[in-house]
Design a protein around this motif. Sequence first.
Motif, PDB file in Angstrom:
ATOM      1  N   GLY A   1     -40.005 -34.510  11.354  1.00  0.00           N
ATOM      2  CA  GLY A   1     -39.688 -35.849  10.873  1.00  0.00           C
ATOM      3  C   GLY A   1     -39.256 -35.846   9.432  1.00  0.00           C
ATOM      4  N   GLN A   2     -38.763 -36.991   9.020  1.00  0.00           N
ATOM      5  CA  GLN A   2     -38.285 -37.146   7.657  1.00  0.00           C
ATOM      6  C   GLN A   2     -38.895 -38.414   7.061  1.00  0.00           C
ATOM      7  N   LEU A   3     -39.549 -38.243   5.918  1.00  0.00           N
ATOM      8  CA  LEU A   3     -40.149 -39.374   5.224  1.00  0.00           C
ATOM      9  C   LEU A   3     -39.051 -40.309   4.732  1.00  0.00           C
ATOM     10  N   GLY A   4     -39.260 -41.593   4.947  1.00  0.00           N
ATOM     11  CA  GLY A   4     -38.268 -42.586   4.565  1.00  0.00           C
ATOM     12  C   GLY A   4     -37.276 -42.878   5.673  1.00  0.00           C
TER      13      GLY A   4
ATOM     14  N   VAL B   1     -37.069 -32.802  -0.451  1.00  0.00           N
ATOM     15  CA  VAL B   1     -36.016 -31.855  -0.086  1.00  0.00           C
ATOM     16  C   VAL B   1     -35.240 -32.400   1.113  1.00  0.00           C
ATOM     17  N   ALA B   2     -34.025 -31.899   1.267  1.00  0.00           N
ATOM     18  CA  ALA B   2     -33.159 -32.349   2.353  1.00  0.00           C
ATOM     19  C   ALA B   2     -33.632 -31.874   3.710  1.00  0.00           C
ATOM     20  N   GLN B   3     -34.349 -30.752   3.754  1.00  0.00           N
ATOM     21  CA  GLN B   3     -34.830 -30.223   5.022  1.00  0.00           C
ATOM     22  C   GLN B   3     -35.906 -29.170   4.758  1.00  0.00           C
ATOM     23  N   VAL B   4     -36.782 -28.986   5.734  1.00  0.00           N
ATOM     24  CA  VAL B   4     -37.838 -27.971   5.709  1.00  0.00           C
ATOM     25  C   VAL B   4     -37.639 -27.144   6.980  1.00  0.00           C
TER      26      VAL B   4
ATOM     27  N   LEU C   1     -43.321 -29.400  -0.489  1.00  0.00           N
ATOM     28  CA  LEU C   1     -41.939 -29.759  -0.165  1.00  0.00           C
ATOM     29  C   LEU C   1     -41.986 -30.828   0.918  1.00  0.00           C
ATOM     30  N   VAL C   2     -41.468 -31.988   0.602  1.00  0.00           N
ATOM     31  CA  VAL C   2     -41.501 -33.121   1.519  1.00  0.00           C
ATOM     32  C   VAL C   2     -40.091 -33.385   2.028  1.00  0.00           C
TER      33      VAL C   2
END
Length: 151
Positions: A50-53, A133-136, A95-96
């Motif tokens: 998932g992605q925060l925001g 960050v854009a991706q993990v 890293l989020v």
Amino acid sequence: MSIAQRLEALGITLPPVSIPAAAYVPFVRSGNMVYLSGHIARKDGQVWVGQLGKNLTTEEGKAAARAVAIDLLGTLNAAAGGLDKVVRIVKATSLVNSTPEFTEHHLVTNGFSELIGEVFGEAGKHARSAFGVAQVPLGACVEIELIAEVA
């Protein structure tokens, strides 16, 4: 109260060391310092994607960071030969995975920091950085690495 008693009171069972997904080791010990590789968030045994925001809230991200803390504790337990040998949690880097508009990385990372404080007390107070960050890797929502001093 011992660390084992604190973990039991929190209902936490330490997981085994995760097998790395690429060309690295889970931790490196140099003298009294232990450097733990980044651990990604997992939920129900699967990558917590998932992605925060975008599709995760700050509270969900905080829960994911807490889950990462539990995994890191399992690795630290193996690296130190027991959590009772941890002298101090020195530094964490978080890293989020987030949208450009998301600005609550520090609150997400509190999920990690608060649990570490509960487990280690004063020795758990640590320096940290929290980045958006854009991706993990694997699309995980959070990745955290840790540095600790051990006896």
